[in-house]
Enzyme design. Structure first.
Site, PDB file in Angstrom:
ATOM      1  N   ASP A 273      44.741  -6.768 -13.635  1.00 55.78           N
ATOM      2  CA  ASP A 273      45.769  -6.879 -12.641  1.00 55.78           C
ATOM      3  C   ASP A 273      46.786  -5.580 -13.084  1.00 55.78           C
ATOM      4  OD1 ASP A 273      47.093  -7.449 -10.474  1.00 55.78           O
ATOM      5  OD2 ASP A 273      47.100  -9.627 -10.848  1.00 55.78           O
ATOM      6  N   GLU A 620      56.401 -16.237   2.481  1.00 59.88           N
ATOM      7  CA  GLU A 620      55.603 -16.408   1.229  1.00 59.88           C
ATOM      8  C   GLU A 620      54.679 -15.525   0.898  1.00 59.88           C
ATOM      9  OE1 GLU A 620      52.650 -19.633   2.175  1.00 59.88           O
ATOM     10  OE2 GLU A 620      52.281 -18.624   4.224  1.00 59.88           O
TER      11      GLU A 620
END
Length: 882
Positions: A273, A620
């Site tokens: 990542d 969000e």
């Protein structure tokens, strides 16, 4: 010699120019020989690289090696629900919405469209030497296979929900659609992420250690990843930011070697990542090693092959640290060779070193994106994703076209709520308001935002309040554009804009400044925000009112206020930047005294009100700044509808007009009041570029909804364990024993269905055997419709097993009155259980089966889904592999 000449023996070979001592020469090299296997070709290519060249190739911005004919390549490409961050593209519903279709076949078709558009973008921008740009490659960092274990996680919208089996089936279809079915070449390469135990909170993802129980690891967190490898054939895996059992995910041999390669036989490459490799050694992160060379060394030795750096946090791809690790004998060069060989093999199988004529996917042109056929597929996906949560009194579908429709709410005309996060740019985005206007052209449509998502309504600042100077000698603002993100150097363009508004075009890193004056139309507090994909700042006078500049993407909803006097003119300066092929920016404000009166007035005039609310990827999402009650760092602390929306919804309801509530969100909302008081509720997710049409057509009854919830809608976050607790006890439909608002698998229809004649192929089954379950499903309603038949398995008497587990589902189209017999096949893993030590077995005992249109649960006001039961016995035990 022509590249791609067909040799007499029928072997295709190619010739390249390579540099050697003494100048250029032409030579045939094995890594260009199509008669050799990709493994052989990659090994030959890597053998010709220097240590420094190998180290550079192990970063996501891999530079060209001109002497070997290796073009530059950027591995970083996003494709969660369409080609992301590369300009115009077909945008499908967000991943959670696609999961709500419960339709793996449609998922495969959508992924095939997405991979075609990746190829088109690659063809559009590939350079003559074969190099490609950021977000223009063929290695796709999707799908997100993490289990959405807790609805407070902001990135749950990227997943396929809370269930391992549903996640695996949708993920496999997505991967196969992306990678194609050619035996020699991949259309694109998919990436299962984030391996493996990762689902929030966002605020401490770079520092958190997770210690799942052996049972939870094997039963919940790993099965979908395993399936994407062993069944889906995924060729790339992304390792996580956090630690698991005290070892960073990108340096974790238990995950990357023991499970991924030894047990599952994964042949591809592992990418970190972005910034996760640096987490291994960063003192402010996991601090697993003391130095950077030690950190990259343990990562590569554990199984990481490619480092994604992170421009947002100034984290490099670590080429210098890799070289230092090899020279210090921390990292064997053979381990680095293995990683780079895997990367070169992937590029070979994408056709990057071969003549175009031998690669079938090279026929895809630069124009093969955003086509009418692709839009039609996105609309089909959006329609199938809609979940009808409630329909009291059959308010929906509308009985003809209402004379007057009031459309209110912050998401009614919102681009943000179409696309979610990690998205491309739809060429013709259709908001819910747009869709209603198109579907009901004879109706009078009254629209008012009424409120913002988490605060007052935000509207574009009108042009008539701006002037070029304090004397207002001319309307508008001075607008300056700069190369780079920091407004440095001389402006490359200067013009007058009527307001701070721009649609950036092209793949570039640019910044912009608007200056002039603003005159307030009334006195009071005005709140400002630059609706932007990246960073922004706003000054009024000498006060920095809003600072959301950051160092990278800042798709937040952060705003701030300042007191202004009516009629007084103030200096204003607005700054923003864009990165990549996205960057629509517009200055918006909320004005004092706007309390939603217009929305209430419109509701009183209407025959029906469509309230469009919920959330957006501005509140969000991934590690973001949100300063509002109920939100924290991209995650949520409350599952309730934000308070400003709740107040407006109650006021609209008090008008006495029928209300249809359309929720747009990437996660569950605890709309308890609405469930008791609003007659019709639709969960529309983030439905993609054509999503407004799908919502309007559902309201009109052009199709019967059949979407099903891929997550549980709880009544409150208070029903759940702590967000940081990764134990599955008390979470998801498999382990939660309380009362829920809407259960996993729930969804209503405009028709009705009955289930009958459940039967099994065998009353007793030997371990390792197969049992087939049959059931008759009838459309007992008055109109044609899809139905989603769901098969759940339970193991009564075996401690620690889930209440029930989904192990089969079929989405079927049934005409009114039609009956169809469905068959489900269960074997091995579908019949197995996991013990406290994490060992998976088929165990003897009774297996209870439920097949129905949802789970066999009910509550007051929500009838149990139709369905039937059956059972059989397993007569022995069988140990299953990891």
């Amino acid at each position: 010699m022509k590249v791609g000449r067909l040799l007499a023996a029928g072997v295709i070979a190619s010739v390249i120019q390579i540099s050697a001592a003494g100048g250029q020469q032409t030579a045939s090299v094995p890594y260009r020989n199509l008669a050799l296997s990709p493994e052989q070709r990659a090994a030959d290519l890597v053998s010709r690289m220097t240590l420094e060249e190998k180290a550079a190739q192990a970063g996501h911005t891999a530079p060209a090696i001109k002497r070997l004919g290796v073009p530059e390549y950027n591995w970083w490409n996003e494709g969660l629900h369409g080609v992301a961050r590369a300009g115009i593209a077909t945008v499908f519903p967000q991943a959670i919405g696609m999961a709500a279709t419960w339709d793996p076949e449609l998922m495969h078709e959508a992924a095939d469209v997405i991979s075609t558009e990746f190829r088109a973008k690659f063809a559009e921008r590939v350079h003559p030497d074969g190099s490609s740009d950021f977000y223009r490659g063929l290695t796709v960092w999707s799908p997100n296979i993490n289990i959405f274990r807790d609805p407070r996680w902001g990135r749950g919208q990227e997943t396929y929900g809370e269930d391992p089996f549903l996640t695996s089936r949708m993920g496999i279809s997505f991967i196969k659609g992306l990678q194609g079915d050619n035996p020699r070449y991949f259309k694109t390469i998919a990436t299962s992420k984030h391996f493996a135990v990762h689902s929030g909170p966002e605020s401490n993802r770079h520092r958190q250690n997770v210690d799942p129980s052996p049972r939870d690891l094997e039963d919940t967190y790993l099965p979908a990843f395993r399936a994407t490898v062993t069944e889906g054939g995924v060729q790339s895996i992304m390792c996580v930011y956090n630690s698991i059992y005290g070892v960073p995910g990108c340096a974790n041999p238990m995950l990357m070697q023991q499970h991924l390669r030894d047990a599952w036989g994964f042949p591809g490459y592992v990418v970190s990542d972005c910034g996760a490799a640096a987490n291994i050694y960063r003192p402010d992160a996991l601090a697993y090693t003391k130095t950077a060379p030690e950190g990259v060394a343990v990562g590569f030795k554990a199984g990481m092959d490619l480092i994604c750096g992170d421009y947002r946090n100034n984290l490099t791809t670590d080429a210098d640290n890799i070289v230092a690790a090899v020279k210090a004998n921390l990292l064997p060069q053979a381990v680095l060779d293995r990683s780079v060989q895997r990367l070169m093999e992937a590029r070979i199988r994408l056709g990057m070193f071969d003549p175009a004529g031998v690669n079938p996917y090279a026929n895809i042109t630069a124009k093969d994106y955003d086509t009418p056929a692709h839009h039609a597929k996105a609309l089909e996906m959006a329609r199938e994703s809609m979940v009808l949560l409630k329909n009291e009194g059959n308010l929906l579908p509308f009985k003809g076209a209402p004379r007057t429709i009031a459309v209110v709410g912050p998401n009614a005309d919102s681009f943000d709520t179409l696309v979610g996060n990690y998205y491309g740019t739809p060429s013709k985005p259709v908001t819910v308001l747009d869709g209603i206007r198109a579907r009901f052209p004879q109706s009078r449509i009254l629209y008012s935002q009424g409120t913002g998502l988490v605060g007052p309504a935000e509207l574009p600042v009108p042009e008539n309040v701006f002037c070029i100077d304090m004397a207002c000698s001319a309307p508008g603002l001075k607008a300056e554009t700069f190369n780079g993100p920091n407004l440095e150097g001389r402006a490359v363009t200067t013009r007058t804009d009527r307001s701070p508004r721009v649609s950036w075009t092209g793949d570039r890193l640019s910044s912009m400044r608007w200056t002039g004056t603003i005159q307030a139309p009334q006195s009071g507090e005005f709140r400002f925000r630059l609706a932007s994909e990246n960073g922004y700042r706003v000054w009024i006078g000498d006060k920095l009112v809003v600072d959301e500049w950051g160092v990278g993407d800042a798709p937040s909803i952060y705003s701030n206020g300042i007191q202004l006097e009516a009629g007084k003119r103030y200096p204003i300066r607005v700054e923003g930047f864009q990165r990549g092929a996205r960057g629509q920016q517009q200055l918006v404000w909320s004005v004092p005294g706007d309390n939603g009166e217009e929305a209430i007035a419109f509701a009183k005039q209407a025959d029906v009100v469509v309230f469009v609310g919920g959330l957006s990827a501005r509140v969000e999402g991934e590690e973001m700044r949100v300063e509002a009650p109920g939100f924290a760092g991209g995650d949520r602390t409350s599952l309730d509808l934000p308070a400003p929306q709740q107040r407006l919804l109650e006021r609209v309801h008090a008008t006495g007009k029928p209300v249809a509530l359309v929720l747009m969100s990437g996660s569950a909302l605890s709309v308890n009041w609405a469930d008791k008081n609003i007659p019709a509720i639709v969960q529309a997710w983030y439905p993609g570029g054509d999503g407004g049409h799908a919502v309007a057509q559902l309201l009109a009854g052009d199709y019967s909804p059949a979407g099903r919830l891929p997550v549980t809608f709880y009544r409150s976050a208070d029903q759940l364990p702590a967000f940081t607790d990764y134990k599955m006890e008390g979470r998801t439909y498999r382990f939660f024993k309380g009362d829920v608002l809407y259960p996993f698998g729930h969804g209503l229809s405009y028709s009705s269905f009955t289930y009958a004649k459940p039967r099994v192929s065998d009353a007793t089954v030997k371990p390792g055997g197969t049992v087939e379950v049959y059931v008759d499903v009838t459309n007992s309603g008055a109109r044609d419709s899809d139905e989603v038949a769901q098969l759940y398995v339970a193991h009564p008497g075996i401690a620690g097993t889930p209440i029930r587990s989904l192990q089969g589902f079929k989405r079927v189209y049934l005409r009114a009155g039609e009956t169809r017999t469905l068959t489900f096949r269960l074997q091995d893993r579908a019949l197995s259980v996991v013990d406290a030590k994490g060992v998976r077995r088929v165990r003897p005992g009774t297996v209870d089966i439920w097949v129905g249109g949802g789970q066999p649960v009910s509550r007051p006001g929500l009838a149990r889904a139709p369905g039937v039961r059956t059972s059989f016995r397993i007569t022995g035990e069988k140990l299953l592999p990891k």
